[in-house]
Motif scaffolding. Structure first.
Motif, PDB file in Angstrom:
ATOM      1  N   LYS A  10       0.845  -1.200   0.000  1.00 49.91           N
ATOM      2  CA  LYS A  10       0.000   0.000   0.000  1.00 49.91           C
ATOM      3  C   LYS A  10       0.876   1.245   0.000  1.00 49.91           C
ATOM      4  CE  LYS A  10      -3.682  -2.372   2.378  1.00 49.91           C
ATOM      5  NZ  LYS A  10      -4.482  -2.462   3.586  1.00 49.91           N
ATOM      6  N   ILE A  11       0.553   2.153  -0.898  1.00 46.50           N
ATOM      7  CA  ILE A  11       1.291   3.409  -1.008  1.00 46.50           C
ATOM      8  C   ILE A  11       0.311   4.562  -0.892  1.00 46.50           C
ATOM      9  CG2 ILE A  11       2.671   4.862  -2.537  1.00 46.50           C
ATOM     10  CD1 ILE A  11       3.717   2.259  -3.815  1.00 46.50           C
ATOM     11  N   VAL A  12       0.656   5.537  -0.070  1.00 47.39           N
ATOM     12  CA  VAL A  12      -0.150   6.760   0.043  1.00 47.39           C
ATOM     13  C   VAL A  12       0.720   7.918  -0.426  1.00 47.39           C
ATOM     14  CG1 VAL A  12      -1.358   8.343   1.592  1.00 47.39           C
ATOM     15  CG2 VAL A  12      -1.501   5.869   1.971  1.00 47.39           C
ATOM     16  N   ILE A  13       0.189   8.691  -1.356  1.00 50.27           N
ATOM     17  CA  ILE A  13       0.887   9.872  -1.860  1.00 50.27           C
ATOM     18  C   ILE A  13       0.088  11.092  -1.413  1.00 50.27           C
ATOM     19  CG2 ILE A  13       1.661  11.123  -3.900  1.00 50.27           C
ATOM     20  CD1 ILE A  13       1.810   8.395  -5.347  1.00 50.27           C
ATOM     21  N   ALA A  14       0.710  11.935  -0.602  1.00 44.22           N
ATOM     22  CA  ALA A  14       0.053  13.147  -0.108  1.00 44.22           C
ATOM     23  C   ALA A  14       0.445  14.329  -0.978  1.00 44.22           C
ATOM     24  CB  ALA A  14       0.450  13.413   1.340  1.00 44.22           C
ATOM     25  N   THR A  15      -0.553  15.043  -1.473  1.00 43.84           N
ATOM     26  CA  THR A  15      -0.303  16.220  -2.292  1.00 43.84           C
ATOM     27  C   THR A  15      -1.441  17.212  -2.119  1.00 43.84           C
ATOM     28  OG1 THR A  15       0.109  17.018  -4.538  1.00 43.84           O
ATOM     29  CG2 THR A  15      -1.353  15.136  -4.333  1.00 43.84           C
ATOM     30  N   ASN A  16      -1.144  18.455  -2.317  1.00 46.91           N
ATOM     31  CA  ASN A  16      -2.136  19.524  -2.232  1.00 46.91           C
ATOM     32  C   ASN A  16      -1.944  20.473  -3.385  1.00 46.91           C
ATOM     33  OD1 ASN A  16      -3.685  19.286   0.274  1.00 46.91           O
ATOM     34  ND2 ASN A  16      -1.700  19.395   1.252  1.00 46.91           N
ATOM     35  N   ALA A  27      -0.237  10.591 -11.778  1.00 45.02           N
ATOM     36  CA  ALA A  27       0.467   9.864 -12.847  1.00 45.02           C
ATOM     37  C   ALA A  27       1.547   8.959 -12.251  1.00 45.02           C
ATOM     38  CB  ALA A  27       1.069  10.847 -13.843  1.00 45.02           C
ATOM     39  N   LEU A  28       2.264   9.473 -11.256  1.00 40.77           N
ATOM     40  CA  LEU A  28       3.261   8.654 -10.557  1.00 40.77           C
ATOM     41  C   LEU A  28       2.583   7.456  -9.900  1.00 40.77           C
ATOM     42  CD1 LEU A  28       6.080   8.121  -9.325  1.00 40.77           C
ATOM     43  CD2 LEU A  28       5.401   9.651  -7.459  1.00 40.77           C
ATOM     44  N   GLY A  29       1.480   7.708  -9.223  1.00 44.42           N
ATOM     45  CA  GLY A  29       0.745   6.624  -8.564  1.00 44.42           C
ATOM     46  C   GLY A  29       0.266   5.579  -9.551  1.00 44.42           C
ATOM     47  N   LEU A  30      -0.212   6.015 -10.705  1.00 47.84           N
ATOM     48  CA  LEU A  30      -0.673   5.095 -11.733  1.00 47.84           C
ATOM     49  C   LEU A  30       0.471   4.213 -12.243  1.00 47.84           C
ATOM     50  CD1 LEU A  30      -3.129   4.226 -13.348  1.00 47.84           C
ATOM     51  CD2 LEU A  30      -2.591   6.017 -14.995  1.00 47.84           C
ATOM     52  N   LYS A  31       1.623   4.816 -12.430  1.00 48.12           N
ATOM     53  CA  LYS A  31       2.799   4.057 -12.886  1.00 48.12           C
ATOM     54  C   LYS A  31       3.224   3.043 -11.819  1.00 48.12           C
ATOM     55  CE  LYS A  31       5.736   3.627 -16.259  1.00 48.12           C
ATOM     56  NZ  LYS A  31       5.319   3.195 -17.574  1.00 48.12           N
ATOM     57  N   LEU A  32       3.231   3.455 -10.558  1.00 43.37           N
ATOM     58  CA  LEU A  32       3.572   2.532  -9.468  1.00 43.37           C
ATOM     59  C   LEU A  32       2.594   1.361  -9.419  1.00 43.37           C
ATOM     60  CD1 LEU A  32       4.436   5.069  -6.642  1.00 43.37           C
ATOM     61  CD2 LEU A  32       6.024   3.457  -7.718  1.00 43.37           C
ATOM     62  N   ASP A  37       1.998  -3.622  -9.064  1.00 41.96           N
ATOM     63  CA  ASP A  37       0.729  -4.181  -8.600  1.00 41.96           C
ATOM     64  C   ASP A  37       0.469  -3.849  -7.128  1.00 41.96           C
ATOM     65  OD1 ASP A  37      -1.678  -5.554  -8.943  1.00 41.96           O
ATOM     66  OD2 ASP A  37      -0.817  -7.390  -8.120  1.00 41.96           O
ATOM     67  N   CYS A  38       0.580  -2.569  -6.816  1.00 42.03           N
ATOM     68  CA  CYS A  38       0.338  -2.128  -5.445  1.00 42.03           C
ATOM     69  C   CYS A  38      -0.969  -1.332  -5.380  1.00 42.03           C
ATOM     70  CB  CYS A  38       1.503  -1.300  -4.930  1.00 42.03           C
ATOM     71  SG  CYS A  38       1.864   0.134  -5.925  1.00 42.03           S
ATOM     72  N   GLN A  39      -1.399  -1.080  -4.184  1.00 41.83           N
ATOM     73  CA  GLN A  39      -2.614  -0.304  -3.949  1.00 41.83           C
ATOM     74  C   GLN A  39      -2.180   1.131  -3.676  1.00 41.83           C
ATOM     75  OE1 GLN A  39      -4.715  -1.712  -0.508  1.00 41.83           O
ATOM     76  NE2 GLN A  39      -6.674  -1.534  -1.540  1.00 41.83           N
ATOM     77  N   VAL A  40      -2.598   2.070  -4.525  1.00 40.07           N
ATOM     78  CA  VAL A  40      -2.159   3.466  -4.398  1.00 40.07           C
ATOM     79  C   VAL A  40      -3.343   4.337  -4.000  1.00 40.07           C
ATOM     80  CG1 VAL A  40      -1.134   5.443  -5.573  1.00 40.07           C
ATOM     81  CG2 VAL A  40      -0.354   3.133  -6.127  1.00 40.07           C
ATOM     82  N   THR A  41      -3.131   5.147  -2.968  1.00 42.07           N
ATOM     83  CA  THR A  41      -4.128   6.115  -2.517  1.00 42.07           C
ATOM     84  C   THR A  41      -3.524   7.508  -2.612  1.00 42.07           C
ATOM     85  OG1 THR A  41      -5.084   4.520  -0.974  1.00 42.07           O
ATOM     86  CG2 THR A  41      -5.565   6.852  -0.560  1.00 42.07           C
ATOM     87  N   GLY A  56      -8.237   5.551 -11.779  1.00 37.51           N
ATOM     88  CA  GLY A  56      -8.222   4.195 -11.238  1.00 37.51           C
ATOM     89  C   GLY A  56      -7.470   4.045  -9.932  1.00 37.51           C
ATOM     90  N   LEU A  57      -7.248   5.156  -9.250  1.00 41.27           N
ATOM     91  CA  LEU A  57      -6.541   5.120  -7.972  1.00 41.27           C
ATOM     92  C   LEU A  57      -7.529   5.339  -6.830  1.00 41.27           C
ATOM     93  CD1 LEU A  57      -3.532   7.359  -9.016  1.00 41.27           C
ATOM     94  CD2 LEU A  57      -3.602   4.869  -8.954  1.00 41.27           C
ATOM     95  N   ASN A  58      -7.133   4.977  -5.629  1.00 40.95           N
ATOM     96  CA  ASN A  58      -7.950   5.250  -4.443  1.00 40.95           C
ATOM     97  C   ASN A  58      -7.760   6.710  -4.054  1.00 40.95           C
ATOM     98  OD1 ASN A  58      -8.712   2.517  -4.276  1.00 40.95           O
ATOM     99  ND2 ASN A  58      -6.841   2.049  -3.166  1.00 40.95           N
ATOM    100  N   PHE A  59      -8.740   7.258  -3.370  1.00 39.91           N
ATOM    101  CA  PHE A  59      -8.671   8.659  -2.953  1.00 39.91           C
ATOM    102  C   PHE A  59      -9.046   8.778  -1.487  1.00 39.91           C
ATOM    103  CE2 PHE A  59     -10.474  12.833  -2.189  1.00 39.91           C
ATOM    104  CZ  PHE A  59      -9.477  13.642  -2.684  1.00 39.91           C
ATOM    105  N   ALA A  60      -8.304   9.609  -0.764  1.00 41.93           N
ATOM    106  CA  ALA A  60      -8.639   9.964   0.610  1.00 41.93           C
ATOM    107  C   ALA A  60      -8.560  11.486   0.715  1.00 41.93           C
ATOM    108  CB  ALA A  60      -7.675   9.323   1.596  1.00 41.93           C
TER     109      ALA A  60
END
Length: 107
Positions: A10-16, A27-32, A37-41, A56-60
């Motif tokens: 599981k990878i979480v990418i925080a951005t604002n 785009a980085l999350g999609l490539k990862l 084959d990881c779960q990206v939020t 196609g990524l998860n969102f929080a």
């Protein structure tokens, strides 16, 4: 002894910020996701939820409406500081906001 099925990393990418900033991290999350084959939020402003989900990524949500929160205060900081100092101040400000709202992603 049986092995448990291995769960996806599981990878979480925080951005604002603006759509452009979020698009780059999405785009980085999609490539990862594609390569490993990881779960990206993506943890970001609610303004960008539809974009992230469309990719196609998860969102929080961090619960911060960017236009309201960043508004005039940040514009003033960026206009009155030059070059890298403005970027550093902006990142420090964004970090404070993320710390304030991070509980929603951790829980």
């Amino acid at each position: 002894m049986q092995r448990r099925p291995r769960s996806k990393p599981k990878i979480v990418i925080a951005t604002n910020g603006t759509r452009g900033a979020v698009e780059a991290y999405a785009a980085l999350g999609l490539k990862l996701k594609t390569l490993s084959d990881c779960q990206v939020t993506i943890f970001s402003n609610p303004d960008h939820e539809s974009l992230v989900l469309y990719m196609g990524l998860n969102f929080a949500s961090n619960g911060v409406e960017a236009r309201k929160e960043y508004g005039r205060e940040m514009e003033s900081v960026l206009q009155n500081s030059k070059g890298h100092l403005g970027r550093v101040l902006y990142l420090a400000y964004v970090n404070q906001i993320n710390l304030k709202y991070q509980k929603s992603i951790i829980e």
